[in-house]
Design a protein around this motif. Structure first.
Motif, PDB file in Angstrom:
ATOM      1  N   MET A 180      -4.708   4.862   0.728  1.00 19.76           N
ATOM      2  CA  MET A 180      -3.889   3.652   0.805  1.00 19.76           C
ATOM      3  C   MET A 180      -2.824   3.802   1.888  1.00 19.76           C
ATOM      4  SD  MET A 180      -3.502   2.855  -3.287  1.00 19.76           S
ATOM      5  CE  MET A 180      -2.495   1.382  -3.061  1.00 19.76           C
ATOM      6  N   LEU A 181      -2.287   4.994   2.020  1.00 22.17           N
ATOM      7  CA  LEU A 181      -1.270   5.237   3.049  1.00 22.17           C
ATOM      8  C   LEU A 181      -1.892   5.177   4.443  1.00 22.17           C
ATOM      9  CD1 LEU A 181       0.722   8.187   1.416  1.00 22.17           C
ATOM     10  CD2 LEU A 181       0.882   5.725   0.994  1.00 22.17           C
ATOM     11  N   ILE A 182      -3.097   5.731   4.571  1.00 14.25           N
ATOM     12  CA  ILE A 182      -3.787   5.706   5.868  1.00 14.25           C
ATOM     13  C   ILE A 182      -4.135   4.272   6.261  1.00 14.25           C
ATOM     14  CG2 ILE A 182      -5.811   6.491   7.144  1.00 14.25           C
ATOM     15  CD1 ILE A 182      -3.771   8.676   6.460  1.00 14.25           C
ATOM     16  N   ILE A 183      -4.589   3.470   5.293  1.00 14.29           N
ATOM     17  CA  ILE A 183      -4.885   2.057   5.580  1.00 14.29           C
ATOM     18  C   ILE A 183      -3.607   1.336   6.008  1.00 14.29           C
ATOM     19  CG2 ILE A 183      -5.613  -0.148   4.572  1.00 14.29           C
ATOM     20  CD1 ILE A 183      -7.514   1.444   2.775  1.00 14.29           C
ATOM     21  N   GLY A 184      -2.499   1.662   5.337  1.00 14.96           N
ATOM     22  CA  GLY A 184      -1.215   1.051   5.694  1.00 14.96           C
ATOM     23  C   GLY A 184      -0.826   1.364   7.131  1.00 14.96           C
ATOM     24  N   ILE A 185      -1.050   2.599   7.550  1.00 14.11           N
ATOM     25  CA  ILE A 185      -0.771   2.981   8.937  1.00 14.11           C
ATOM     26  C   ILE A 185      -1.680   2.219   9.893  1.00 14.11           C
ATOM     27  CG2 ILE A 185      -0.849   4.876  10.611  1.00 14.11           C
ATOM     28  CD1 ILE A 185      -0.168   6.764   8.269  1.00 14.11           C
ATOM     29  N   ALA A 186      -2.976   2.141   9.537  1.00  9.97           N
ATOM     30  CA  ALA A 186      -3.965   1.488  10.401  1.00  9.97           C
ATOM     31  C   ALA A 186      -3.696  -0.008  10.568  1.00  9.97           C
ATOM     32  CB  ALA A 186      -5.369   1.704   9.843  1.00  9.97           C
ATOM     33  N   GLY A 189       0.606   3.730  -3.117  1.00  3.03           N
ATOM     34  CA  GLY A 189      -0.232   4.865  -2.745  1.00  3.03           C
ATOM     35  C   GLY A 189       0.504   6.166  -2.966  1.00  3.03           C
ATOM     36  N   ASN A 190      -0.160   7.268  -2.732  1.00  2.00           N
ATOM     37  CA  ASN A 190       0.481   8.572  -2.833  1.00  2.00           C
ATOM     38  C   ASN A 190      -0.233   9.558  -1.910  1.00  2.00           C
ATOM     39  OD1 ASN A 190      -1.809   9.792  -4.272  1.00  2.00           O
ATOM     40  ND2 ASN A 190      -1.095   8.646  -6.071  1.00  2.00           N
ATOM     41  N   GLY A 191       0.273  10.779  -1.859  1.00  2.27           N
ATOM     42  CA  GLY A 191      -0.303  11.781  -0.978  1.00  2.27           C
ATOM     43  C   GLY A 191      -1.490  12.505  -1.565  1.00  2.27           C
ATOM     44  N   GLY A 192      -1.891  12.117  -2.793  1.00  3.09           N
ATOM     45  CA  GLY A 192      -3.014  12.767  -3.442  1.00  3.09           C
ATOM     46  C   GLY A 192      -4.261  11.923  -3.438  1.00  3.09           C
ATOM     47  N   ASP A 193      -4.688  11.474  -4.647  1.00  5.25           N
ATOM     48  CA  ASP A 193      -5.941  10.720  -4.761  1.00  5.25           C
ATOM     49  C   ASP A 193      -5.857   9.332  -4.147  1.00  5.25           C
ATOM     50  OD1 ASP A 193      -4.118  10.045  -6.768  1.00  5.25           O
ATOM     51  OD2 ASP A 193      -5.678   9.340  -8.124  1.00  5.25           O
ATOM     52  N   LEU A 194      -4.654   8.833  -3.931  1.00  6.55           N
ATOM     53  CA  LEU A 194      -4.491   7.498  -3.330  1.00  6.55           C
ATOM     54  C   LEU A 194      -3.972   7.580  -1.887  1.00  6.55           C
ATOM     55  CD1 LEU A 194      -2.938   5.510  -6.339  1.00  6.55           C
ATOM     56  CD2 LEU A 194      -5.331   5.598  -5.618  1.00  6.55           C
ATOM     57  N   SER A 195      -4.187   8.718  -1.250  1.00  4.61           N
ATOM     58  CA  SER A 195      -3.704   8.886   0.123  1.00  4.61           C
ATOM     59  C   SER A 195      -4.390   7.917   1.090  1.00  4.61           C
ATOM     60  CB  SER A 195      -3.921  10.317   0.598  1.00  4.61           C
ATOM     61  OG  SER A 195      -5.291  10.657   0.575  1.00  4.61           O
ATOM     62  N   LEU A 238       0.833  -1.206   0.000  1.00  2.00           N
ATOM     63  CA  LEU A 238       0.000   0.000   0.000  1.00  2.00           C
ATOM     64  C   LEU A 238       0.865   1.252   0.000  1.00  2.00           C
ATOM     65  CD1 LEU A 238      -2.716  -1.105   2.599  1.00  2.00           C
ATOM     66  CD2 LEU A 238      -3.104  -0.658   0.167  1.00  2.00           C
ATOM     67  N   PHE A 239       1.948   1.234   0.780  1.00  2.00           N
ATOM     68  CA  PHE A 239       2.870   2.365   0.792  1.00  2.00           C
ATOM     69  C   PHE A 239       3.538   2.543  -0.578  1.00  2.00           C
ATOM     70  CE2 PHE A 239       3.965   2.579   5.633  1.00  2.00           C
ATOM     71  CZ  PHE A 239       2.682   3.037   5.882  1.00  2.00           C
ATOM     72  N   ALA A 240       3.878   1.423  -1.212  1.00  2.00           N
ATOM     73  CA  ALA A 240       4.603   1.477  -2.487  1.00  2.00           C
ATOM     74  C   ALA A 240       3.756   2.078  -3.601  1.00  2.00           C
ATOM     75  CB  ALA A 240       5.074   0.081  -2.880  1.00  2.00           C
TER      76      ALA A 240
END
Length: 411
Positions: free
Chosen positions: A307-313, A299-305, A295-297
Motif C-alpha cells: 500500500m505504501l509503494i502504491i502510494g509512492i507510485a 498501510g504498514n511496513g510489513g504485510d501491507l507495505s 494508503l499511507f494511513a
C-alpha cells in the motif's frame, strides 16, 4: 540544435535536479533523527523552499533578465550554493542549519528558471525539443535517490543511526560545484530586458494576471491550486521519515518510484485531455492525493507495505494530472498578453503561498500527534491531508463549470 549543445543542456538538467533530489528527499528524516528537530522546526526548514520561490522572481527580474548572461548567473549561484551546502554538512544545530538552508534556497530556486531560460534560448521548436532535455532532470533526481539507497546505503537503519545522511549535503555540494563550473561552458544566453527599463513589481510577481480572477472558473482553479498544496507539503515533509519509521528498506530509492511514475504519466496527459477534458483530468489528480494518503494511513511496513509503494507510485498522477494540467489550463486562459505573468502568479501562489501554509500545517499536525515516547501517530498525520485533498476535490467538482470552457489542447 547540434549534438554538442544538446548534450550540454542535458547534463545541465541532470545536475540541476540531481542536486535537489540528493538532499531534499531525506531532509525530514535527517532533521528528526540527527538534529532532533520538532515538527514545527522541520516545517520552518522546509518552508525555505517557499521563501526561495517568493524571492526568486526578484532575482530573475532585477538581475538575470537585465544585466548578466543567464548561464553566468547560474554558475555563480551554484558555486555559492555549494559553499552553503558544505555549511549544512557541518552544521549540528537546527538553528544554524535553518540559516544555511534559507540562504541556499534563495540561491537555488532562481536556478530553476535559469536552466529553462538557457535551454529555451537554444530551441527552435520548444514543444518538441524541451521534453527530451527536461527528462534528464527527472533522471538526475531518480539516480540521486537510487545512489543514496543502493550505492552508499546512507538511508539504511544503520546509516541513519550513524549519521551518514549528512553525506547527502556533501554529495549535493559537490554536484552543485561541478554544475557551477560547467555553467560557464553553456551556450550564451544574453539579458532579455534593457537594463534602464522601468521595473514594476507587478511584472516581477505576475500580478497583472490577477485580472484573470474575474473569470469564475479560473478563480476556482486558482484557489484550488493553493489549497491542494497544503496536502502536497505533507508528502515532501513527512514521507521519508514515515517510510523510515515504518521499517521500509532503502526508502530514498523506493521514493524514486514517484519520479519514474511522474515521467510515465506525463505522456498520458494528452490522451486524458482529448478523451476526458480538463476538469476530469485535474479531478483525477486531486482524488489521487486523497487515495495516496489513505494508503499511507492504513498501510504498514510489513504485510501491507504494498500500500505504501502504491502510494509512492501515485505521485505521477498527483503531480502531473494536477500541476502540469493546471499549467496548460493557465496558458490557455491567459493568452499571449498574460501568458508569462499568469504562469509566474500560479508558481508564486502554489510553491510560494500554498506550500508555505502547507509546511506550517504539516509541522503543527506532526507535533500534535507525537506520543509521549516520541513516536508519531502516522495514521492521523496522513488522514488529515487525505481529508483536505478530498475537500478540495469536492470544491472543484461542484463549482468548476466545464460547460463554459472552450476545448483545451494538451500540446
Amino acid at each position: 540544435m547540434n549534438s554538442t549543445i544538446r548534450i550540454k543542456l542535458s547534463v545541465m538538467m541532470f545536475l540541476e535536479f540531481f542536486i535537489w533530489g540528493a538532499w531534499f528527499v531525506t531532509l525530514g528524516t535527517y532533521l528528526a533523527i540527527n538534529l532532533q528537530a520538532s515538527g514545527s522546526e522541520t516545517a520552518s526548514v522546509f518552508s525555505t523552499q517557499s521563501w526561495g520561490a517568493i524571492i526568486a522572481p526578484f532575482i530573475i527580474g532585477l538581475i538575470a533578465d537585465r544585466y548578466f548572461n543567464a548561464e553566468k548567473i547560474l554558475g555563480i549561484l551554484h558555486i555559492a550554493g555549494a559553499l552553503l551546502m558544505y555549511q549544512m554538512y557541518q552544521s549540528e544545530q537546527v538553528g544554524m542549519f535553518y540559516t544555511y538552508v534559507l540562504g541556499y534556497m534563495i540561491l537555488y530556486m532562481p536556478t530553476l528558471a535559469l536552466v529553462n531560460s538557457v535551454a529555451f534560448n537554444q530551441m527552435k521548436d520548444p514543444e518538441k525539443e524541451f521534453p527530451n532535455i527536461r527528462v534528464w532532470g527527472t533522471i538526475g533526481w531518480i539516480l540521486a535517490g537510487l545512489s543514496i539507497s543502493y550505492v552508499f546505503h546512507w538511508d539504511s537503519s544503520e546509516g541513519v543511526t550513524q549519521g551518514l545522511l549528512k553525506n547527502t549535503f556533501l554529495l549535493s555540494g559537490i554536484a552543485a560545484f561541478v554544475l557551477g563550473i560547467f555553467s560557464f561552458a553553456l551556450p550564451k544566453t544574453s539579458p532579455k530586458i534593457v537594463s534602464n527599463e522601468k521595473i514594476r513589481v507587478a511584472d516581477l510577481l505576475g500580478l497583472d494576471a490577477l485580472k484573470l480572477l474575474k473569470d469564475k472558473n479560473f478563480a476556482i482553479f486558482f484557489i484550488s491550486s493553493i489549497l491542494i498544496c497544503i496536502p502536497l507539503a505533507f508528502y515532501y515533509q513527512n514521507a521519508h521519515p514515515f517510510l523510515t519509521s515504518a521499517g521500509i528498506e532503502n526508502p530514498t530509492g523506493k521514493m524514486a518510484i514517484g519520479q519514474i511514475s511522474e515521467a510515465l504519466f506525463l505522456l498520458l496527459i494528452p490522451v486524458f485531455f482529448v478523451r476526458y477534458g480538463f476538469k476530469k483530468t485535474i479531478l483525477v489528480g486531486m482524488l489521487a492525493w486523497a487515495i495516496r494518503y489513505a494508503l499511507f494511513a492504513y498501510g504498514n511496513g510489513g504485510d501491507l507495505s504494498f500500500m505504501l509503494i502504491i502510494g509512492i507510485a501515485l505521485h505521477g498522477i498527483c503531480y502531473d494530472f494536477f500541476f502540469v494540467s493546471g499549467q496548460i489550463y493557465t496558458n490557455s486562459k491567459a493568452g499571449d498578453k498574460y501568458k508569462s505573468a499568469a504562469q509566474g502568479l500560479i508558481t508564486l501562489a502554489t510553491y510560494g503561498v500554498g506550500m508555505l501554509v502547507g509546511f506550517a500545517v504539516a509541522g503543527w499536525i506532526t507535533d500534535n500527534y507525537k506520543m509521549i515516547d516520541g513516536t508519531i501517530n502516522w495514521q492521523m498525520v496522513w488522514i488529515i491531508p487525505a481529508g483536505i485533498a478530498f475537500a478540495v476535490f469536492l470544491l472543484f467538482a461542484l463549482l468548476f463549470d466545464s460547460k463554459k470552457e472552450k476545448e483545451i489542447k494538451a500540446i
